[in-house]
Scaffold this active site. Sequence first.
Site, PDB file in Angstrom:
ATOM      1  N   ARG A 179       2.411  13.626  -9.270  1.00 16.79           N
ATOM      2  CA  ARG A 179       1.374  13.991  -8.314  1.00 16.79           C
ATOM      3  C   ARG A 179       1.115  15.495  -8.264  1.00 16.79           C
ATOM      4  O   ARG A 179      -0.001  15.938  -8.130  1.00 16.79           O
ATOM      5  CB  ARG A 179       1.783  13.497  -6.925  1.00 16.79           C
ATOM      6  CG  ARG A 179       0.683  13.662  -5.897  1.00 16.79           C
ATOM      7  CD  ARG A 179       1.249  13.673  -4.489  1.00 16.79           C
ATOM      8  NE  ARG A 179       0.233  13.888  -3.488  1.00 16.79           N
ATOM      9  CZ  ARG A 179      -0.471  15.001  -3.330  1.00 16.79           C
ATOM     10  NH1 ARG A 179      -0.281  16.000  -4.162  1.00 16.79           N
ATOM     11  NH2 ARG A 179      -1.379  15.128  -2.389  1.00 16.79           N
ATOM     12  N   ARG A 223       4.264   6.291  -2.880  1.00 19.05           N
ATOM     13  CA  ARG A 223       4.464   7.637  -2.324  1.00 19.05           C
ATOM     14  C   ARG A 223       5.928   7.969  -2.032  1.00 19.05           C
ATOM     15  O   ARG A 223       6.279   9.123  -1.872  1.00 19.05           O
ATOM     16  CB  ARG A 223       3.564   7.874  -1.117  1.00 19.05           C
ATOM     17  CG  ARG A 223       3.945   7.184   0.138  1.00 19.05           C
ATOM     18  CD  ARG A 223       2.805   7.209   1.106  1.00 19.05           C
ATOM     19  NE  ARG A 223       2.759   8.446   1.870  1.00 19.05           N
ATOM     20  CZ  ARG A 223       2.211   8.533   3.088  1.00 19.05           C
ATOM     21  NH1 ARG A 223       1.663   7.480   3.643  1.00 19.05           N
ATOM     22  NH2 ARG A 223       2.192   9.661   3.729  1.00 19.05           N
ATOM     23  N   ASP A 247      -8.632   6.683  -2.921  1.00 18.93           N
ATOM     24  CA  ASP A 247      -8.574   6.817  -1.463  1.00 18.93           C
ATOM     25  C   ASP A 247      -9.887   6.319  -0.881  1.00 18.93           C
ATOM     26  O   ASP A 247     -10.930   6.359  -1.556  1.00 18.93           O
ATOM     27  CB  ASP A 247      -8.334   8.272  -1.034  1.00 18.93           C
ATOM     28  CG  ASP A 247      -7.870   8.350   0.420  1.00 18.93           C
ATOM     29  OD1 ASP A 247      -6.654   8.272   0.662  1.00 18.93           O
ATOM     30  OD2 ASP A 247      -8.733   8.450   1.316  1.00 18.93           O
ATOM     31  N   ARG A 253       0.824  -1.194   0.000  1.00 15.17           N
ATOM     32  CA  ARG A 253       0.000   0.000   0.000  1.00 15.17           C
ATOM     33  C   ARG A 253       0.864   1.252   0.000  1.00 15.17           C
ATOM     34  O   ARG A 253       1.875   1.354   0.664  1.00 15.17           O
ATOM     35  CB  ARG A 253      -0.869  -0.031   1.243  1.00 15.17           C
ATOM     36  CG  ARG A 253      -2.099   0.782   1.124  1.00 15.17           C
ATOM     37  CD  ARG A 253      -3.124   0.341   2.123  1.00 15.17           C
ATOM     38  NE  ARG A 253      -2.589   0.263   3.479  1.00 15.17           N
ATOM     39  CZ  ARG A 253      -2.156  -0.848   4.035  1.00 15.17           C
ATOM     40  NH1 ARG A 253      -2.194  -1.974   3.376  1.00 15.17           N
ATOM     41  NH2 ARG A 253      -1.689  -0.863   5.251  1.00 15.17           N
ATOM     42  N   TYR A 304     -13.946   8.972  10.370  1.00 21.11           N
ATOM     43  CA  TYR A 304     -13.452  10.244   9.812  1.00 21.11           C
ATOM     44  C   TYR A 304     -14.574  11.275   9.724  1.00 21.11           C
ATOM     45  O   TYR A 304     -14.371  12.458  10.005  1.00 21.11           O
ATOM     46  CB  TYR A 304     -12.834  10.034   8.429  1.00 21.11           C
ATOM     47  CG  TYR A 304     -11.438   9.454   8.489  1.00 21.11           C
ATOM     48  CD1 TYR A 304     -10.396  10.180   9.059  1.00 21.11           C
ATOM     49  CD2 TYR A 304     -11.153   8.198   7.982  1.00 21.11           C
ATOM     50  CE1 TYR A 304      -9.116   9.659   9.133  1.00 21.11           C
ATOM     51  CE2 TYR A 304      -9.868   7.662   8.043  1.00 21.11           C
ATOM     52  CZ  TYR A 304      -8.852   8.402   8.626  1.00 21.11           C
ATOM     53  OH  TYR A 304      -7.594   7.890   8.697  1.00 21.11           O
TER      54      TYR A 304
HETATM   55  O1  CP3 Z   1      -1.388   2.602  -1.913  1.00 20.97           O
HETATM   56  C1  CP3 Z   1      -1.750   3.400  -2.764  1.00 20.97           C
HETATM   57  O2  CP3 Z   1      -1.054   4.342  -3.209  1.00 20.97           O
HETATM   58  C2  CP3 Z   1      -3.103   3.157  -3.302  1.00 20.97           C
HETATM   59  C3  CP3 Z   1      -4.072   4.141  -2.974  1.00 20.97           C
HETATM   60  C4  CP3 Z   1      -4.451   4.413  -1.543  1.00 20.97           C
HETATM   61  C5  CP3 Z   1      -4.372   5.709  -0.981  1.00 20.97           C
HETATM   62  N1  CP3 Z   1      -5.010   5.695   0.217  1.00 20.97           N
HETATM   63  C6  CP3 Z   1      -3.753   6.881  -1.617  1.00 20.97           C
HETATM   64  C7  CP3 Z   1      -3.187   7.907  -0.717  1.00 20.97           C
HETATM   65  C8  CP3 Z   1      -5.052   3.582  -0.619  1.00 20.97           C
HETATM   66  C9  CP3 Z   1      -5.288   2.092  -0.693  1.00 20.97           C
HETATM   67  C10 CP3 Z   1      -5.434   4.406   0.484  1.00 20.97           C
HETATM   68  C11 CP3 Z   1      -6.198   3.899   1.635  1.00 20.97           C
HETATM   69  C12 CP3 Z   1      -6.416   4.775   2.780  1.00 20.97           C
HETATM   70  N2  CP3 Z   1      -6.567   6.133   2.819  1.00 20.97           N
HETATM   71  C13 CP3 Z   1      -6.623   4.277   4.091  1.00 20.97           C
HETATM   72  C14 CP3 Z   1      -6.657   2.829   4.474  1.00 20.97           C
HETATM   73  C15 CP3 Z   1      -5.344   2.189   4.512  1.00 20.97           C
HETATM   74  C16 CP3 Z   1      -4.481   2.576   5.651  1.00 20.97           C
HETATM   75  O3  CP3 Z   1      -3.443   3.204   5.361  1.00 20.97           O
HETATM   76  O4  CP3 Z   1      -4.824   2.263   6.788  1.00 20.97           O
HETATM   77  C17 CP3 Z   1      -6.823   5.388   4.930  1.00 20.97           C
HETATM   78  C18 CP3 Z   1      -7.028   5.339   6.424  1.00 20.97           C
HETATM   79  C19 CP3 Z   1      -6.817   6.552   4.117  1.00 20.97           C
HETATM   80  C20 CP3 Z   1      -7.012   7.978   4.510  1.00 20.97           C
HETATM   81  C21 CP3 Z   1      -5.781   8.754   4.221  1.00 20.97           C
HETATM   82  N3  CP3 Z   1      -5.452   9.246   2.979  1.00 20.97           N
HETATM   83  C22 CP3 Z   1      -4.703   9.030   5.098  1.00 20.97           C
HETATM   84  C23 CP3 Z   1      -4.655   8.666   6.567  1.00 20.97           C
HETATM   85  C24 CP3 Z   1      -3.713   9.706   4.344  1.00 20.97           C
HETATM   86  C25 CP3 Z   1      -2.332  10.125   4.823  1.00 20.97           C
HETATM   87  C26 CP3 Z   1      -2.076  11.561   4.873  1.00 20.97           C
HETATM   88  C27 CP3 Z   1      -0.584  11.802   4.752  1.00 20.97           C
HETATM   89  O5  CP3 Z   1      -0.169  12.559   3.844  1.00 20.97           O
HETATM   90  O6  CP3 Z   1       0.181  11.249   5.563  1.00 20.97           O
HETATM   91  C28 CP3 Z   1      -4.204   9.822   3.026  1.00 20.97           C
HETATM   92  C29 CP3 Z   1      -3.503  10.457   1.888  1.00 20.97           C
HETATM   93  C30 CP3 Z   1      -3.056   9.499   0.848  1.00 20.97           C
HETATM   94  N4  CP3 Z   1      -3.889   8.622   0.223  1.00 20.97           N
HETATM   95  C31 CP3 Z   1      -1.746   9.362   0.304  1.00 20.97           C
HETATM   96  C32 CP3 Z   1      -1.834   8.373  -0.693  1.00 20.97           C
HETATM   97  C33 CP3 Z   1      -0.740   7.886  -1.616  1.00 20.97           C
HETATM   98  C34 CP3 Z   1      -0.513  10.137   0.797  1.00 20.97           C
HETATM   99  C35 CP3 Z   1       0.367  10.776  -0.158  1.00 20.97           C
HETATM  100  C36 CP3 Z   1      -0.073  12.016  -0.878  1.00 20.97           C
HETATM  101  O7  CP3 Z   1      -0.791  12.878  -0.304  1.00 20.97           O
HETATM  102  O8  CP3 Z   1       0.368  12.134  -2.015  1.00 20.97           O
END
Ligand code: CP3
Length: 324
Positions: A15, A6, A51, A2, A126
Site C-alpha cells: 500500500r 487492511r 472505494d 470487507r 460525504y
Molecule cells: O474491503 C476492501 O479492502 C475492498 C475495498 C473497499 C475499500 N473501501 C477500501 C478502503 C471497500 C469495499 C470500501 C467501501 C467503503 N469505503 C465504504 C462502505 C463500506 C463500509 O465500510 O461501510 C465506505 C463508507 C468507505 C469510505 C471510507 N474509505 C472510509 C470510511 C475509510 C476509512 C478510513 C480509515 O482509514 O479508517 C476509507 C479508507 C479505506 N478504503 C481503507 C480501505 C482498505 C482503509 C485503509 C487504508 O487507508 O489503507
Amino acid sequence: MRQAGRSLPEYRKIRGSGSILEVASDPERAAQITLQPVERYGVDAAILFSDIMVPVFSINFGIEIQSGVGPVVENPFRSSNDLKRLRALEPEIDVPYVGETIKILSQECPVPVIGFAGAPFTVASYLIEGKPSRSLEKTKALMEEEPEIWDSLMDILSEITISSLKHQIESGASAIQLFDSWAGLIDPKKYEEKVFPYSKKVLSSFDDPLVPKIHFGLGTQPILHLIAEAGADVVGIDSNTPIDVAREKLGNEIAIQGNLNPEICLGPIEEVEKAVSEILMLNSNNFGHIFNLGHGVLPDTDPAVLAHVVEMVHSHELPEKNNA
Ligand code: CP3
C-alpha cells in the site's frame, strides 16, 4: 470480508504511504491487494480493491481519503451551484483503471470478484458533510429544506452509480454490492421517501440473474424489508441485527450476508468461536447465507483469528440440500 486486507502485513507493504485513491488507480497493485485475503484466508469471493468515493473523485469533485479519518471534501456540496460540479460518469475515460483491475483479476483470481459502489445516499452524505459524520445534520437539512436540489443530487448520483456498476460487470465482476453504510442513520419514513427510490432505481437497473446483487447498510433493522425490496438478492446485515430476527423480517427466500461483530475478532479466540457458532446456529442451516463480518475488519485484527473464522465456517456441515 470487507477490508480483510487492511490488517495484513502484506497489505501495508504494497500500500505504501500515499492516498488509497492513488493505490486504487494502479491496476496491478489494486489487483494484487484484492488477491491478498483470498490467498491468505481462502475466502470464497474477493471484493475489488477500490472505494465508494472513486467515481466522484474521478470527476474532480475535490475529494481525498485521509488515513484513519475517511473521505474528506474540500468544498462540500451546499447549494444548487454545486450540482454543476457533478456530471455523468464516463467509466472508460474517468475510471479506466477499475475495469483494468477487474480484467487482471478475471485472469488471476480463483474465486468470483465482487464489484461495488456506494449507494447515492451514502455518497451524498460525504459530499454534503465534507467529512465523516455520525449525525448527518447537514444532509438531513438539505433533504428537508431543499427537496428539489436533493432530488437532483440523488438523480445524478444514481446515474453515476449505475454507470460505475455496469462498467464493473462488463469488465468481469461476478456480483455487485451496493454499500449504503449510513442508511440506518435517518428516520425510516424519510428513508422510504427520500432514499429508497434512488437505491431501487440503481438496483433495478441490473437484472442478470447470474450477477447477484448484495445490498448492505448499518443499523438497518427497521428498514430491512425496504433494503430487500429495493431489488437485492442478498441483504447484508450488521452485527446488531441477529440473523434469526433478520430472517423473521425477510423470510426464507432471500439470502442474508453477515454478521460477525468485527470487535469480537480483537478478543479471545474462545469468544470468537462462540460468536461464529451462534451465527451459524441462528441461521438454522438456511442455504441462503453468505457468512461475513457485520462491518469492515478492524486494522488491529490478528490475521490468525480471521483464518480460524474461515476454517470454522468452511468446516460447518450443512445437511444435504435435497433432504433439508
Ligand atoms: O474491503 C476492501 O479492502 C475492498 C475495498 C473497499 C475499500 N473501501 C477500501 C478502503 C471497500 C469495499 C470500501 C467501501 C467503503 N469505503 C465504504 C462502505 C463500506 C463500509 O465500510 O461501510 C465506505 C463508507 C468507505 C469510505 C471510507 N474509505 C472510509 C470510511 C475509510 C476509512 C478510513 C480509515 O482509514 O479508517 C476509507 C479508507 C479505506 N478504503 C481503507 C480501505 C482498505 C482503509 C485503509 C487504508 O487507508 O489503507
